[in-house]
Design an enzyme around this catalytic site. Structure first.
Site, PDB file in Angstrom:
ATOM      1  N   SER A   1     -16.343  29.666   5.360  1.00 10.01           N
ATOM      2  CA  SER A   1     -16.706  28.809   6.595  1.00 10.01           C
ATOM      3  C   SER A   1     -16.602  29.482   7.786  1.00 10.01           C
ATOM      4  CB  SER A   1     -15.965  27.463   6.496  1.00 10.01           C
ATOM      5  OG  SER A   1     -16.266  26.412   7.335  1.00 10.01           O
TER       6      SER A   1
ATOM      7  N   GLU B   1     -22.251  21.488  -0.058  1.00 10.48           N
ATOM      8  CA  GLU B   1     -21.548  21.733   1.183  1.00 10.48           C
ATOM      9  C   GLU B   1     -21.261  20.686   2.000  1.00 10.48           C
ATOM     10  OE1 GLU B   1     -20.197  24.655   1.957  1.00 10.48           O
ATOM     11  OE2 GLU B   1     -21.479  26.163   1.100  1.00 10.48           O
TER      12      GLU B   1
ATOM     13  N   HIS C   1     -17.887  21.767  -0.052  1.00  7.44           N
ATOM     14  CA  HIS C   1     -17.345  23.057   0.836  1.00  7.44           C
ATOM     15  C   HIS C   1     -15.963  23.146   0.745  1.00  7.44           C
ATOM     16  CE1 HIS C   1     -17.586  25.246   4.707  1.00  7.44           C
ATOM     17  NE2 HIS C   1     -16.623  24.634   5.004  1.00  7.44           N
TER      18      HIS C   1
END
Length: 528
Positions: free
Chosen positions: A210, A338, A434
């Site tokens: 990330s 995600e 995610h």
């Protein structure tokens, strides 16, 4: 502690390494450290890699850490940098103002090593945590490096860096991108000290997810980071990099909440908790500021690396395509779903309307006909799927893919993966969301956030998939090859991590074509 380490008393004494059954000791540049022995792994926590950034060093570039007399206990994590406590709802900076460093030792590293012997020369994995450049710290349970170090025979390093206003706000009189400079300082500490922990300073792999993946991409583009790592793993690369004008405008708004200017003179003597509160206040009104700040406001992105022409001269895609990553072995990838985690956090699972999908397509699809292209490419997709597709693509999937393609354009080699395994948490509603890759890579499947994703008792599939991913990451760190063919623009071979892993053509072909000619450029200030 291995028999080799315990039996090498002569070599250990020369290198400043000693051990006992419960308290391994090493000597780094600053002095002696005493850690702990945990399930066969020597662990050293809370070791300063830079001076506390308080007092005269507040909002400055990181400075060398001081030395100490005697043996320093290294058995507890250092305090997190100033940030919101997303669980408790308030600041958790443990911050200080003025010259007293107590509580301001935010810049610390943690080392997990199966072999604290200088002769071991093990590969080193240095983790950069995510958190939208606004939150995060190395003490989270899912970042414990014990499993990865023990099972992969690697040295794992985790560390804190300044986030939010302290690390990324554009402040007059302060160097830009202080959070990135902290990361460089941590890597310099690794280069100087990791040998005494059994690591090879010439075999360092930096990896992150990330904002951590975005940081890895930024490090590839930074001249100051050249030579500090041999390999890099960028997981779910966050694709936001701000112009100086946008970053300065956001900083002015945050400082203005306190009646201050965005200058060192005004902010360096301000309680860090107040800066956190000011940032949170602005973040709560970002939707109202979209006309001025554009896409970052729509996505609640308040801070990001700044393309300032000095610390970061260009976006990572530009730099890597020009050859900045040519000498670095690169592994990149993302998860399939995600956006799903953020949809769930917003309470929108199953609730996305056609209007919300249309707005997301309007704001984030590339080019003037991007929305039409999504609808044509995915004719059977309903509002929720279109909403998640375009937000997944803009935020993480396409920045990651384009980094792989930039590496090839720049003459380098890259391996690509996609995690498609459906997490069992919330009845499988989160999909391959995610952050799912983080517990799988670290092998921490039942503590912290992983319990929400994987369930209280990890399944046999989760355990097996975690073992495969850990093996791939550690093999890549050791050899530069994770075990599948390199990506190329013709066959686009990609490792698919699922219940039955396979190598196949990149699965997100429709999205790839939609974004084919798009350039991820600097995010500007769009309104005045």
């Amino acid at each position: 502690m291995s028999a080799t380490a315990a039996g090498s008393s002569a070599a250990s004494s020369i290198a400043g390494v000693s051990s006992s059954s419960s308290a391994p000791e090493v000597r780094v540049v600053g002095g002696a450290l005493r850690g702990t022995l945990e399930s066969g792994v020597a662990v050293f926590r809370g070791v300063p890699f830079a001076a506390a950034p308080v007092g005269a060093l507040r909002l400055a570039a990181p400075q060398p850490a001081g030395s100490w007399d005697g043996v320093r206990p290294a058995q507890a994590y250092g305090p997190p940098p100033p940030q919101s406590d997303v669980l408790g709802g308030g600041p958790s900076s443990q911050g200080v103002v003025g010259g007293d460093p107590a509580g301001g030792d935010w810049l610390t590293v943690n080392v997990f090593t199966p072999e604290p012997d200088p002769a071991a020369r093990l590969p080193v994995l240095v983790w950069i945590h995510g958190g939208a450049y606004t939150i995060g710290a190395s003490d989270r349970p899912e970042y414990d490096g014990g499993h990865l170090a023990r099972d992969g025979q690697v040295v794992v390093v985790t560390f804190n860096y300044r986030v939010g206003m302290e690390g990324f706000a554009q402040i007059a009189g302060a160097p830009p991108n202080r959070g990135l400079l902290d990361q460089v300082a941590a890597l310099e500490w690794v280069r100087e000290n990791i040998a005494v922990f059994g690591g090879d300073p010439d075999l360092v792999t930096v990896f992150g997810e990330s904002a951590g993946g975005g940081s890895v991409a930024a490090l590839l583009a930074m001249p100051r980071a050249v030579g500090l790592f041999r390999r890099a793993i960028a997981q779910s690369v966050q694709g936001t990099y701000f112009s100086t004008e946008l970053a300065a405008d956001i900083a002015a708004a945050c400082a203005g909440e306190l009646g201050l200017r965005p200058t060192v003179a005004d902010l360096a003597a301000t309680d860090p908790d107040l800066l956190v509160v000011a940032g949170d206040s602005i973040a709560a009104t970002l939707a109202e500021r979209a006309g001025r700040w554009g896409r970052p406001a729509h996505r609640s992105v308040l801070f990001a690396p700044v393309v300032d022409g000095e610390v970061l001269a260009s976006t990572p895609w530009q730099a890597v395509a020009a050859g900045a990553g040519r000498g670095v072995d690169l592994l990149v990838g993302h998860t399939r779903d995600e956006q799903r985690l953020f949809t769930a956090m917003a309470g929108q699972l199953g609730q996305v309307s056609a209007e919300q999908a249309a707005v997301a397509l309007r704001d984030f699809a590339p080019g003037p006909d991007g929305a039409r292209r999504y609808r044509d490419a995915y004719p059977d997709a309903g509002p929720a799927e279109l909403y998640e597709l375009v937000l997944s693509d803009w935020s993480f999937r396409m920045p990651t893919l384009h980094l792989a393609e930039a590496q090839i354009a720049g003459g380098g080699q890259v391996h690509l993966y996609e995690l498609t395994w459906r997490a069992p948490g919330l009845g499988g509603a989160l999909g391959a969301c995610h952050g799912l890759d983080v517990p799988l890579v670290f092998g921490n499947l039942s503590s912290g956030q992983p319990a929400m994703l994987l369930g209280e008792v990890p399944s046999a599939q989760a355990v097996a998939l975690s073992a495969r991913m850990r093996a791939a990451w550690t093999t890549f760190a050791a050899q530069g090859d994770p075990g599948w063919p390199a990506y190329d623009p013709d066959r686009r071979r990609t490792q698919i991590f699922d219940a039955s892993p396979e190598v196949a053509a990149y699965p997100e072909e429709k999205s790839r074509l939609i974004w084919l000619t798009h350039s991820f450029s600097i995010l500007p200030l769009v309104g005045t």
